[in-house]
Design a protein around this motif. Structure first.
Motif, short mmCIF file in Angstrom:
data_model
loop_
_atom_site.label_atom_id
_atom_site.label_comp_id
_atom_site.label_asym_id
_atom_site.label_seq_id
_atom_site.Cartn_x
_atom_site.Cartn_y
_atom_site.Cartn_z
N PRO A 29 -26.65 14.20 18.93
CA PRO A 29 -28.04 13.69 18.98
C PRO A 29 -28.99 14.49 18.11
CG PRO A 29 -27.09 13.87 21.19
CD PRO A 29 -26.16 14.58 20.26
N LYS A 33 -30.94 13.01 14.84
CA LYS A 33 -32.40 13.07 14.77
C LYS A 33 -32.86 13.68 13.46
CE LYS A 33 -36.47 14.47 17.42
NZ LYS A 33 -36.95 15.13 18.66
N ASN A 38 -29.84 6.41 13.91
CA ASN A 38 -29.06 6.41 15.14
C ASN A 38 -27.94 5.39 15.01
OD1 ASN A 38 -29.84 3.72 16.49
ND2 ASN A 38 -31.84 4.62 16.02
N THR A 82 -23.71 8.26 11.74
CA THR A 82 -24.07 8.48 13.14
C THR A 82 -23.08 7.81 14.08
OG1 THR A 82 -25.60 6.60 12.97
CG2 THR A 82 -26.53 8.81 12.70
#
Length: 303
Positions: A29, A33, A38, A82
């Motif tokens: 995560p 970021k 995402n 991701t």
């Protein structure tokens, strides 16, 4: 052992690579970021120039660019980088949980059967023989829908945590027998040794003998077997997701990425490259790490 292990260059390199996989998975995560994307956003819907009329990346090499480091997913246009980060996190998290449960179960039952003996050893041995008769992969595929149905009615949508729980339960239930049988054999030979007899003469309880005399002498096979089991559970979990009975959309998963890649590899081979390379590197390094750990614990090894 640590001194011998540090001299093994292959083992040290593999240990660093394996550790990097776990660190990257845990920090998925945070990395996503910082990366600014995402694994759930359908970038192809917002930027129609990213996909061609057939749903494949419009750019070369699967859409790899400064904005999309590993390209974009065909059809949906999700970011592959991701997807891979979160997919590794899912697969490794499930496999670590299964490995911990298998080691605990196999150690308790294997040591108990070997030390207690008698009827306990006989019946545990028959249970192990019975469970080993099941072909693991086919049994995983057959039992996954059954375990999921126990938690969720067939008419309802299955939450991801239910599928994760089912994956852990199925792999754990059919994964502990090999370690238990190995430890049983080790304990059968250890319980006749002089130090165990001396502990009995001094009045030590069975629990103290197991904890103080037997367990320290079976740490090596437990550790070595753990380094071999974890990559097996990683590939097993990915295989179940690939076959459609494991993790489902939209949750990122290594096996689900392979499933998608299997239908688009002829037109977009780049999409298969990154999850495939990551899986091969992880499994290879973990197996080599297991060899190095075994050799470090074995003073007679000439490697």
């Amino acid at each position: 052992m640590w001194t011998r292990f540090k001299r093994d260059r292959t083992g040290m390199i593999c240990a660093i690579i394996v550790l990097a996989f776990f660190v990257v998975s845990a920090l998925a995560p945070v990395i996503a970021k910082l990366y600014g994307k995402n694994p759930y956003t359908l970038y192809g819907n917002d930027n129609f120039d990213l996909l061609d009329e057939f749903g494949y990346p419009a750019g070369s090499n699967g859409g790899i660019s400064g904005d999309f480091w590993f390209g974009i997913e065909p059809s949906l246009g999700r970011d592959v980088f991701t997807q891979l980060l979160y997919g590794m996190r899912t697969s490794l998290g499930i496999s670590v949980a299964v490995t911990i449960l298998v080691v605990i179960t196999g150690t308790i039952l294997g040591v108990t059967a070997g030390y207690v003996g008698g009827r306990t050893d006989y019946w545990l041995g028959r249970v192990i023989d019975f469970l080993l008769a099941f072909p693991s992969q086919l049994t995983f595929v057959a039992f996954m829908p059954v375990v999921v149905a126990i938690f969720v009615p067939p008419s309802d949508e299955t939450p991801t945590y239910i599928r994760v729980t089912a994956l852990v339960i199925v792999q754990w239930a059919l994964g502990w027998m090999g370690l238990a049988r190995l430890l049983r054999g080790q304990v059968l030979s250890l319980r006749e040794r002089e130090f165990v007899e001396a502990a009995k003469i001094t009045g030590a309880s069975p629990w103290r003998i197991i904890r103080k005399e037997l367990l320290p002498n079976v740490v090596t096979p437990i550790l070595v077997q753990t380094t071999y089991m974890l990559p097996l559970f990683v590939t097993a979990e990915a295989g179940l997701s690939y076959l459609g009975v494991g993790i489902m959309e939209p949750t990122p998963d290594w096996g689900r990425m392979f499933h998608t890649a299997g239908s688009v590899y002829e037109n977009d081979p780049t999409y298969l490259l990154f999850p495939g390379a990551a899986m091969v590197i992880f499994v290879l390094c973990f197996n080599l790490l297991g060899d190095s750990v075994r050799d470090a614990f074995d003073p007679k090894s000439g490697r």
